[in-house]
Design an enzyme around this catalytic site. Structure first.
Site, PDB file in Angstrom:
ATOM      1  N   HIS A   1       5.644   6.094  -1.841  1.00 19.77           N
ATOM      2  CA  HIS A   1       6.248   4.830  -2.258  1.00 19.77           C
ATOM      3  C   HIS A   1       5.440   3.676  -1.698  1.00 19.77           C
ATOM      4  CE1 HIS A   1       7.691   5.357   1.864  1.00 19.77           C
ATOM      5  NE2 HIS A   1       7.692   4.041   1.889  1.00 19.77           N
TER       6      HIS A   1
ATOM      7  N   HIS B   1       0.845  -1.204   0.000  1.00 15.71           N
ATOM      8  CA  HIS B   1       0.000   0.000   0.000  1.00 15.71           C
ATOM      9  C   HIS B   1       0.873   1.244   0.000  1.00 15.71           C
ATOM     10  CE1 HIS B   1       1.065  -0.960   4.171  1.00 15.71           C
ATOM     11  NE2 HIS B   1       1.291   0.342   4.214  1.00 15.71           N
TER      12      HIS B   1
HETATM   13  P1  2AM Z   1       6.394   2.133   4.852  1.00 13.85           P
HETATM   14  O1  2AM Z   1       5.533   1.536   3.818  1.00 13.85           O
HETATM   15  O2  2AM Z   1       6.982   3.425   4.456  1.00 13.85           O
HETATM   16  O3  2AM Z   1       7.401   1.161   5.389  1.00 13.85           O
HETATM   17  C1  2AM Z   1       2.131  -0.011   8.184  1.00 13.85           C
HETATM   18  O4  2AM Z   1       2.953  -0.597   9.109  1.00 13.85           O
HETATM   19  C2  2AM Z   1       2.850   1.085   7.455  1.00 13.85           C
HETATM   20  O5  2AM Z   1       3.206   2.099   8.343  1.00 13.85           O
HETATM   21  C3  2AM Z   1       4.113   0.586   6.805  1.00 13.85           C
HETATM   22  O6  2AM Z   1       3.884   0.373   5.447  1.00 13.85           O
HETATM   23  C4  2AM Z   1       5.146   1.629   7.087  1.00 13.85           C
HETATM   24  O7  2AM Z   1       5.416   2.476   6.018  1.00 13.85           O
HETATM   25  C5  2AM Z   1       4.526   2.508   8.131  1.00 13.85           C
HETATM   26  N1  2AM Z   1       5.261   2.438   9.385  1.00 13.85           N
HETATM   27  C6  2AM Z   1       5.421   1.368  10.171  1.00 13.85           C
HETATM   28  N2  2AM Z   1       6.131   1.685  11.259  1.00 13.85           N
HETATM   29  C7  2AM Z   1       6.418   2.994  11.152  1.00 13.85           C
HETATM   30  C8  2AM Z   1       7.105   3.930  11.980  1.00 13.85           C
HETATM   31  N3  2AM Z   1       7.639   3.572  13.160  1.00 13.85           N
HETATM   32  N4  2AM Z   1       7.199   5.192  11.546  1.00 13.85           N
HETATM   33  C9  2AM Z   1       6.676   5.586  10.379  1.00 13.85           C
HETATM   34  N5  2AM Z   1       6.002   4.742   9.563  1.00 13.85           N
HETATM   35  C10 2AM Z   1       5.868   3.487   9.954  1.00 13.85           C
END
Ligand code: 2AM
Length: 184
Positions: free
Chosen positions: A127, A40
């Site tokens: 992204h 996503h």
């Molecule tokens: P990402 O796709 O940029 O890795 C669900 O977990 C989404 O939240 C993930 O796709 C991730 O984004 C984002 N995510 C998870 N942990 C995070 C964090 N500690 N800080 C910011 N984004 C986070």
């Protein structure tokens, strides 16, 4: 509950992402590949949200998409964050639609800030994370494969923004849409 705000992909694209991951997986790199149906565009990661705050989250999502019409997106390109030498994350890029995402993102940041969520320090690069690197094993062959791979999808229409719940299971994270907010 662990919560984030995202744009989901149409099911037609998941098989294309699957095929890409199959090719990249063959490099033997130590990467935890995100299940294609879970891939996503994250707009805002909220972390743990208390049950009593969830209505505020829904409302902030609704306010942040106000004035944003349905728009076309296509995915193009792939790479590693922060760079391909020492990647932590393997991603697919957004080409068409990135201007609208750049318009939507600060609105999301603003509305969530108003209800107590900190703004991101980093600038927003839309992204889709398709893998998370676990160790340096075989990273060179992964980088070489990424370098020679072109990836591009058809356009699709983004009609909604979704508030998702993420639950950890022994087989990985399971994402459940809690609220879908339609664009105008
Ligand atoms: P990402 O796709 O940029 O890795 C669900 O977990 C989404 O939240 C993930 O796709 C991730 O984004 C984002 N995510 C998870 N942990 C995070 C964090 N500690 N800080 C910011 N984004 C986070």
């Amino acid at each position: 509950m662990r919560t984030f705000v995202a744009i989901e992909l149409p099911p037609e694209l998941t098989s294309q992402i699957d095929q890409l991951q199959t090719v990249l997986r063959k490099t033997g790199a130590d990467v935890s590949w995100v299940k294609s149906q879970n891939v996503h565009i994250t707009l805002k990661f909220l972390g743990e949200v208390k049950e009593e705050k969830i209505e505020d989250v829904y409302q902030a999502t609704e306010l942040s998409v106000k004035g944003i019409r349905k728009f076309q997106v296509n995915l193009q390109g792939l790479g590693g964050f922060p760079n391909m030498k020492r990647p932590r994350v393997i991603w697919i890029g957004v080409e068409k639609g990135k201007e609208i995402l750049a318009e939507l993102y600060p609105k999301v940041e603003e509305e969530f800030y108003k209800i107590g969520f900190a703004k991101e320090n980093r600038s927003f690069t839309p992204h889709l994370t398709i893998g998370r690197v676990k160790s340096p094993k075989n990273l060179e062959s992964l980088a070489a494969e990424i370098h020679k791979t072109t990836f591009e999808t058809e356009e699709f229409e983004v009609k909604e923004v979704v508030v998702m719940k993420s639950t950890l299971h022994p087989t990985g994270s399971v994402y459940t849409p809690m609220k879908k907010v339609l664009l105008s």
